[in-house]
Design a protein around this motif. Structure first.
Motif, PDB file in Angstrom:
ATOM      1  N   ALA A  74       9.115   7.399   3.958  1.00 22.27           N
ATOM      2  CA  ALA A  74      10.165   6.441   3.621  1.00 22.27           C
ATOM      3  C   ALA A  74       9.558   5.136   3.098  1.00 22.27           C
ATOM      4  N   VAL A  75       8.467   4.679   3.718  1.00 25.54           N
ATOM      5  CA  VAL A  75       7.805   3.465   3.250  1.00 25.54           C
ATOM      6  C   VAL A  75       7.252   3.675   1.843  1.00 25.54           C
ATOM      7  N   PHE A  76       6.638   4.840   1.595  1.00 24.55           N
ATOM      8  CA  PHE A  76       6.104   5.118   0.255  1.00 24.55           C
ATOM      9  C   PHE A  76       7.207   5.098  -0.793  1.00 24.55           C
ATOM     10  N   PHE A  77       8.290   5.803  -0.535  1.00 22.78           N
ATOM     11  CA  PHE A  77       9.356   5.866  -1.529  1.00 22.78           C
ATOM     12  C   PHE A  77      10.023   4.517  -1.731  1.00 22.78           C
ATOM     13  N   ALA A  78      10.176   3.745  -0.651  1.00 23.74           N
ATOM     14  CA  ALA A  78      10.755   2.411  -0.809  1.00 23.74           C
ATOM     15  C   ALA A  78       9.851   1.537  -1.666  1.00 23.74           C
ATOM     16  N   GLY A  79       8.540   1.610  -1.443  1.00 28.06           N
ATOM     17  CA  GLY A  79       7.604   0.830  -2.242  1.00 28.06           C
ATOM     18  C   GLY A  79       7.590   1.258  -3.693  1.00 28.06           C
ATOM     19  N   TYR A  80       7.578   2.571  -3.933  1.00 29.79           N
ATOM     20  CA  TYR A  80       7.532   3.088  -5.300  1.00 29.79           C
ATOM     21  C   TYR A  80       8.806   2.740  -6.065  1.00 29.79           C
ATOM     22  N   LEU A  81       9.947   2.975  -5.426  1.00 33.05           N
ATOM     23  CA  LEU A  81      11.219   2.775  -6.113  1.00 33.05           C
ATOM     24  C   LEU A  81      11.512   1.300  -6.351  1.00 33.05           C
ATOM     25  N   SER A  82      11.165   0.440  -5.402  1.00 31.52           N
ATOM     26  CA  SER A  82      11.410  -0.985  -5.603  1.00 31.52           C
ATOM     27  C   SER A  82      10.526  -1.547  -6.711  1.00 31.52           C
ATOM     28  N   ALA A  83       9.344  -0.964  -6.903  1.00 33.54           N
ATOM     29  CA  ALA A  83       8.433  -1.444  -7.948  1.00 33.54           C
ATOM     30  C   ALA A  83       8.772  -0.879  -9.325  1.00 33.54           C
ATOM     31  N   ASN A  84       9.394   0.301  -9.374  1.00 33.38           N
ATOM     32  CA  ASN A  84       9.639   0.975 -10.653  1.00 33.38           C
ATOM     33  C   ASN A  84      11.117   1.151 -10.956  1.00 33.38           C
ATOM     34  N   TYR A 122      19.002   7.631  -4.792  1.00 32.81           N
ATOM     35  CA  TYR A 122      20.336   7.182  -5.189  1.00 32.81           C
ATOM     36  C   TYR A 122      20.564   5.720  -4.813  1.00 32.81           C
ATOM     37  N   ILE A 123      20.079   5.310  -3.625  1.00 32.51           N
ATOM     38  CA  ILE A 123      20.236   3.915  -3.204  1.00 32.51           C
ATOM     39  C   ILE A 123      19.525   2.975  -4.169  1.00 32.51           C
ATOM     40  N   ALA A 124      18.350   3.382  -4.630  1.00 32.45           N
ATOM     41  CA  ALA A 124      17.568   2.515  -5.509  1.00 32.45           C
ATOM     42  C   ALA A 124      18.104   2.477  -6.929  1.00 32.45           C
ATOM     43  N   TRP A 140       0.835  -1.210   0.000  1.00 40.09           N
ATOM     44  CA  TRP A 140       0.000   0.000   0.000  1.00 40.09           C
ATOM     45  C   TRP A 140       0.864   1.251   0.000  1.00 40.09           C
ATOM     46  N   PRO A 141       1.699   1.476  -1.005  1.00 42.91           N
ATOM     47  CA  PRO A 141       2.574   2.659  -0.987  1.00 42.91           C
ATOM     48  C   PRO A 141       1.794   3.971  -1.017  1.00 42.91           C
ATOM     49  N   TYR A 142       0.709   4.009  -1.802  1.00 40.00           N
ATOM     50  CA  TYR A 142      -0.028   5.270  -1.909  1.00 40.00           C
ATOM     51  C   TYR A 142      -0.881   5.537  -0.672  1.00 40.00           C
ATOM     52  N   LEU A 143      -1.205   4.490   0.076  1.00 40.96           N
ATOM     53  CA  LEU A 143      -1.857   4.706   1.359  1.00 40.96           C
ATOM     54  C   LEU A 143      -0.911   5.408   2.322  1.00 40.96           C
ATOM     55  N   PHE A 144       0.354   5.013   2.323  1.00 37.39           N
ATOM     56  CA  PHE A 144       1.339   5.682   3.166  1.00 37.39           C
ATOM     57  C   PHE A 144       1.600   7.111   2.692  1.00 37.39           C
ATOM     58  N   LEU A 145       1.511   7.330   1.381  1.00 40.07           N
ATOM     59  CA  LEU A 145       1.656   8.695   0.871  1.00 40.07           C
ATOM     60  C   LEU A 145       0.507   9.570   1.357  1.00 40.07           C
ATOM     61  N   ALA A 146      -0.725   9.046   1.290  1.00 39.29           N
ATOM     62  CA  ALA A 146      -1.882   9.807   1.767  1.00 39.29           C
ATOM     63  C   ALA A 146      -1.778  10.069   3.269  1.00 39.29           C
ATOM     64  N   LEU A 147      -1.328   9.067   4.035  1.00 39.65           N
ATOM     65  CA  LEU A 147      -1.151   9.250   5.474  1.00 39.65           C
ATOM     66  C   LEU A 147      -0.106  10.324   5.762  1.00 39.65           C
ATOM     67  N   SER A 148       0.948  10.350   4.967  1.00 41.61           N
ATOM     68  CA  SER A 148       1.976  11.379   5.133  1.00 41.61           C
ATOM     69  C   SER A 148       1.395  12.773   4.904  1.00 41.61           C
ATOM     70  N   ALA A 149       0.573  12.894   3.873  1.00 43.81           N
ATOM     71  CA  ALA A 149      -0.038  14.188   3.587  1.00 43.81           C
ATOM     72  C   ALA A 149      -0.929  14.650   4.745  1.00 43.81           C
ATOM     73  N   VAL A 150      -1.703  13.724   5.303  1.00 47.51           N
ATOM     74  CA  VAL A 150      -2.567  14.068   6.444  1.00 47.51           C
ATOM     75  C   VAL A 150      -1.729  14.516   7.633  1.00 47.51           C
ATOM     76  N   LEU A 151      -0.660  13.796   7.914  1.00 45.60           N
ATOM     77  CA  LEU A 151       0.193  14.127   9.061  1.00 45.60           C
ATOM     78  C   LEU A 151       0.834  15.502   8.897  1.00 45.60           C
ATOM     79  N   LEU A 152       1.242  15.829   7.677  1.00 48.55           N
ATOM     80  CA  LEU A 152       1.894  17.116   7.457  1.00 48.55           C
ATOM     81  C   LEU A 152       0.905  18.281   7.469  1.00 48.55           C
ATOM     82  N   VAL A 153      -0.343  17.999   7.136  1.00 45.65           N
ATOM     83  CA  VAL A 153      -1.356  19.062   7.103  1.00 45.65           C
ATOM     84  C   VAL A 153      -1.937  19.333   8.491  1.00 45.65           C
TER      85      VAL A 153
END
Length: 486
Positions: free
Chosen positions: A180-190, A247-249, A131-144
């Motif tokens: 970090a979870v979102f980016f790890a999920g996105y980068l590992s998939a793409n 860079y790591i990915a 659920w990478p985009y779920l973590f992205l949405a959660l990040s947006a809520v936390l920052l807002v």
């Protein structure tokens, strides 16, 4: 059992011995602080040490049950840093009340409990990549959240806090994990798409515009935090995290060049059009100017007194309780490294920094040993998050870079930071367990046999590197134990 090479027994005894040593260091520092300030050693000192010991041993038991192959050094190092932080905060109390130390102790127990719960209920870190985009949405809520009227709070010019009724909380600390979870999920998939597609210019390969989405999102998030929350530290932390994980990915220098370009553009815009950023640079560049030093709000008194305090500590320090850290504002949070440098000296401060270095290297070993791309990128990104945060804090205290307001991981007072960093430790221990545990390959698995079409792909992936090595040694079949055991 045929086809299985049994690994050495996990060195939990080593972890337990180191854990006892870590608790002894925390207790000793606590007692030395009381002796140095000529205070009576009350039951509060023993209660604090007992609660920390109970929480640490409980987390150790959870590790034995749920992650027995996890790195045996990460938990003792973290407990040492946490215990030292509690002792320093306790020593800095200016009265008989133990409000700050007690609050920090409560947050320590809560944070360790969260790390234990994560280890207990999340049996496989790869579940998070679904659920990478779920973590992205959660990040947006936390920052807002801090920007919402009614619950958002402005502290020291930065709007990064929310009022929970029973206390305050900084959602951005949790957002660094979810991002970090979102980016790890996105980068590992793409990763393959990012690596193979792009335009080659000389020795560098630049990505297509459609693949620049994550980098642009990272830049916009960091810039948005800087503009709306007026928090330079979090902006630096988020963007540094994004660039490190990219860079790591990809291992592509072109991403770093693009990132540095965006950082430079953002820094110039912030310096020209954001007064609070301009003031931070002014304090950094002209810290010893009398007018800036005597400025009532946002002056350089904090950093100058911190530098003088560390200088007075010298090589061996004044001794716990014998210094004058009260001269430094926020000596228990933003400037706790200055307090350590004054009372424990260059030797003590260096020892603390070496502990951090050991923690970062153990986390990176877990990242290197991970068998999946998601675990590698996530663990390495979390290691960089802690290392980058320490660099930004230490650099500000020592006037290497402007002060940012970030907290020193595990040492400084701050429940939000402590909770987030212990969650990071829990995630890393889970990844470390997966990296170090034995891979059991059934004796019947044989890629050239009649049942090859019905083999478990996960087993074949785990077996393949070892089959190649076995072939060079003339062995037709071998089961392997993967991961780092050091």
């Amino acid at each position: 059992m045929p086809g299985v090479i049994s690994p050495p027994h996990p060195r939990r005894n080593v972890e337990l011995l180191l854990l006892v040593l870590a608790l002894g260091i925390g207790l000793g520092a606590n007692l030395l602080g009381a002796i140095g300030t000529e205070q009576e050693i009350t039951t509060a000192y023993w209660v604090q040490s007992g609660v920390l010991a109970a929480a640490s041993l409980a987390l150790h038991v959870v590790l034995r049950l749920r992650a027995p192959f996890a790195d045996p050094y990460i938990l003792p190092i973290t407990v040492t840093l946490n215990g030292l932080g509690l002792a320093i905060i306790h020593r800095l109390e200016t009265s008989n009340t133990l409000a700050n130390a007690t609050t920090q102790l409560v947050w320590t127990v809560v944070a360790m409990a969260m790390a234990g719960a994560l280890l207990w209920f999340v049996r496989d870190h790869r579940l998070l990549r679904r659920w990478p985009y779920l973590f992205l949405a959660l990040s947006a809520v936390l920052l807002v959240l801090p920007l919402l009227p009614g619950i958002g709070m402005t502290v020291n010019g930065a709007r990064i806090w929310v009022n929970l009724g029973v206390g305050t909380f900084q959602p951005g600390e949790i957002a660094k994990i979810t991002l970090a979870v979102f980016f790890a999920g996105y980068l590992s998939a793409n990763r393959d798409l990012i690596l193979l597609a792009g335009k080659k210019v000389g020795p560098l390969t630049f990505p297509r515009m459609r693949d620049l989405g994550p980098l642009v999102v990272a830049w916009l998030v960091a810039l948005g935090v800087l503009v709306f929350q007026r928090d330079l530290g979090s902006a630096l932390l988020f963007f540094g995290l994004f660039m490190a994980m990219l860079y790591i990915a990809t291992s592509r220098a072109s991403w770093i060049l693009l990132g540095l370009g965006l950082i430079g553009l953002g820094a110039v815009l912030a310096f020209l059009f954001m007064p609070h950023v301009t003031a931070r640079f002014d304090v950094w560049l002209n810290a010893f100017d009398r007018q800036i030093y005597e400025r009532q709000f946002g002056g350089s008194l904090q950093v100058v007194e911190g530098v003088f305090g560390m200088a007075s500590g010298g090589f061996m320090g004044t001794g716990l309780g014998a210094g004058s850290p009260w001269r430094v504002p926020l000596n228990h949070s933003d400037m706790i490294l200055a307090t350590i440098g004054e009372e424990l000296g260059f030797v003590g401060l260096s020892a603390v920094l070496v502990l951090y270095l050991l923690l970062f290297t153990r986390i990176m070993r877990a990242a290197l040993g991970a068998r999946d791309a998601f675990g590698k990128v996530l663990a390495a990104g979390l290691a960089f998050t802690l290392a980058w945060q320490l660099f930004v804090v230490a650099g500000g205290v020592m006037l290497v870079i402007p002060m940012t307001g970030l907290t020193t991981p595990f040492l400084a007072a701050g429940g939000s930071s402590l909770l987030a960093n212990w969650i990071i430790v829990g995630l890393v221990l889970r990844i470390s367990h997966s990296a170090r545990r034995p891979v059991v390959v059934d004796d019947m698995v044989n890629a050239s046999g009649p049942g090859a079409g019905h083999q478990d792909p996960a087993k074949l992936v785990a077996l393949e590197p070892h089959r190649r090595g076995a072939g060079r040694r003339g062995s037709a079949r071998r089961a392997a134990v993967g991961g780092d055991r050091a």
